[in-house]
Design an enzyme around this catalytic site. Structure first.
Site, PDB file in Angstrom:
ATOM      1  N   ASP A   1     -35.535  16.480 -48.316  1.00  0.00           N
ATOM      2  CA  ASP A   1     -34.342  15.856 -47.665  1.00  0.00           C
ATOM      3  C   ASP A   1     -33.320  16.600 -47.175  1.00  0.00           C
ATOM      4  OD1 ASP A   1     -32.282  14.155 -47.225  1.00  0.00           O
ATOM      5  OD2 ASP A   1     -31.536  13.750 -49.265  1.00  0.00           O
TER       6      ASP A   1
ATOM      7  N   MET B   1     -25.288  11.531 -54.979  1.00  0.00           N
ATOM      8  CA  MET B   1     -24.543  12.954 -54.838  1.00  0.00           C
ATOM      9  C   MET B   1     -23.158  12.554 -55.567  1.00  0.00           C
ATOM     10  SD  MET B   1     -25.921  13.976 -51.089  1.00  0.00           S
ATOM     11  CE  MET B   1     -26.513  12.146 -50.865  1.00  0.00           C
TER      12      MET B   1
ATOM     13  N   SER C   1     -33.226   7.893 -43.919  1.00  0.00           N
ATOM     14  CA  SER C   1     -32.013   8.008 -44.507  1.00  0.00           C
ATOM     15  C   SER C   1     -30.762   7.165 -43.687  1.00  0.00           C
ATOM     16  CB  SER C   1     -31.536   9.186 -44.775  1.00  0.00           C
ATOM     17  OG  SER C   1     -29.973   9.406 -44.889  1.00  0.00           O
TER      18      SER C   1
ATOM     19  N   HIS D   1     -33.670   5.429 -47.862  1.00  0.00           N
ATOM     20  CA  HIS D   1     -32.929   6.274 -48.555  1.00  0.00           C
ATOM     21  C   HIS D   1     -31.464   6.107 -48.312  1.00  0.00           C
ATOM     22  CE1 HIS D   1     -32.725  10.360 -50.355  1.00  0.00           C
ATOM     23  NE2 HIS D   1     -31.624  10.504 -49.527  1.00  0.00           N
TER      24      HIS D   1
ATOM     25  N   MET E   1     -22.299   9.402 -51.665  1.00  0.00           N
ATOM     26  CA  MET E   1     -21.426  10.458 -52.118  1.00  0.00           C
ATOM     27  C   MET E   1     -20.006  10.295 -52.466  1.00  0.00           C
ATOM     28  SD  MET E   1     -22.428  12.341 -48.274  1.00  0.00           S
ATOM     29  CE  MET E   1     -24.196  12.429 -47.921  1.00  0.00           C
TER      30      MET E   1
ATOM     31  N   MET F   1     -33.755  19.421 -52.103  1.00  0.00           N
ATOM     32  CA  MET F   1     -32.922  19.479 -50.864  1.00  0.00           C
ATOM     33  C   MET F   1     -33.371  20.688 -49.856  1.00  0.00           C
ATOM     34  SD  MET F   1     -30.840  16.840 -51.171  1.00  0.00           S
ATOM     35  CE  MET F   1     -30.153  17.102 -49.864  1.00  0.00           C
TER      36      MET F   1
ATOM     37  N   ASP G   1     -27.862   7.144 -49.446  1.00  0.00           N
ATOM     38  CA  ASP G   1     -27.155   8.546 -49.685  1.00  0.00           C
ATOM     39  C   ASP G   1     -25.743   8.093 -50.133  1.00  0.00           C
ATOM     40  OD1 ASP G   1     -28.982  10.826 -49.146  1.00  0.00           O
ATOM     41  OD2 ASP G   1     -28.823  10.063 -47.168  1.00  0.00           O
TER      42      ASP G   1
ATOM     43  N   HIS H   1     -30.023   7.886 -53.757  1.00  0.00           N
ATOM     44  CA  HIS H   1     -29.738   9.403 -53.733  1.00  0.00           C
ATOM     45  C   HIS H   1     -28.346   9.409 -54.057  1.00  0.00           C
ATOM     46  CE1 HIS H   1     -29.669  13.822 -51.805  1.00  0.00           C
ATOM     47  NE2 HIS H   1     -29.321  13.722 -53.098  1.00  0.00           N
TER      48      HIS H   1
END
Ligand code: DX5
Ligand code: ZN
Length: 218
Positions: free
Chosen positions: A176, A68, A8, A33, A37, A138, A35, A66
């Protein structure tokens, strides 16, 4: 089963993201990966579409994005256009649109995955399980890197893995949050086969860390 490593980049040094992606690639990691957000679904704000697009020219590695974010369905097309290979959405953000969101990901030519927070039951994924390439369990509350793993999530890894196997599906199980050399074999033994790790890959020497994960997983 071959275990895939997905470092990540939330834990990477933003001053040299491209260089560090080359390092994880050379070291033999499988996915990048990423992330994303939004400061709404999770308190933190991280990377967006321009970062995915900019990093796309650095590597051909699989981009495991990913999301979020609230209303992920509205952004799927743009993330795929920017270079996402797989898109993970949270069941908690999709409401009644979970199926539509998965179809939107497939329709744009990416691999769909669905994530759950530690307090969300596995059952909420089951209506779309047949359509998925991956489920993300998660192992911390999403929002920040560097947290300690919540071991109560292990039973969920095991539950979803058993359902996938019982139904004869080819669906990966990703974990994760808080994964280290000390617990990675546990999550693998409970049924995970895609391992996200941020802090434990990017803190220290990247090549040595990837090799150490490969070694303990052997
Ligand atoms: C947390 C993110 C994770 C995070 C993992 O919300 O989804 O991908 O970067 O970082 P570590 O491995 O440091 O817990
Ligand atoms: Zn993540």
């Amino acid at each position: 089963m071959q275990i895939k490593l997905a470092p990540s980049i939330l834990a990477a040094d933003v001053r040299s993201l491209g260089e560090q992606i080359s390092q994880i690639e050379k070291a033999g990691a499988d996915y990048v990966h990423i992330d994303v957000m939004d400061g709404v679904f999770v308190p933190n704000i991280s990377f967006g579409i321009p970062i995915v697009e900019g990093l796309r020219s650095c590597t051909d590695m699989f981009f495991d994005v990913h999301l979020m974010i609230e209303r992920p369905i509205d952004h799927v097309r743009d993330f795929v256009k920017a270079g996402a290979d797989g898109i993970t959405v949270h069941v908690e953000t999709c409401g009644d649109d979970l199926y539509k969101t998965v179809i939107e990901i497939l329709g744009n030519g990416a691999k769909p995955a669905v994530a759950i927070r530690p307090d969300t039951p596995v059952d909420l994924i089951l209506p779309v399980l047949d359509q998925l390439s991956m489920v993300l369990i998660m192992t911390v509350y999403p929002g920040y890197g560097g947290q300690k793993i919540i071991k109560e999530t292990y039973s969920k890894i095991n539950k979803i893995r058993n359902i996938i196997n019982d139904r004869g599906l080819d669906v990966d199980v990703e974990v994760d949050g808080g994964i280290t050399l000390d617990n990675v074999c546990e999550v693998r033994d409970y049924g995970a086969n895609v391992i996200v790790a941020g802090t434990s890959i990017f803190r220290g020497d990247i090549g040595t860390n990837v090799a150490a994960f490969r070694d303990v997983l052997r």
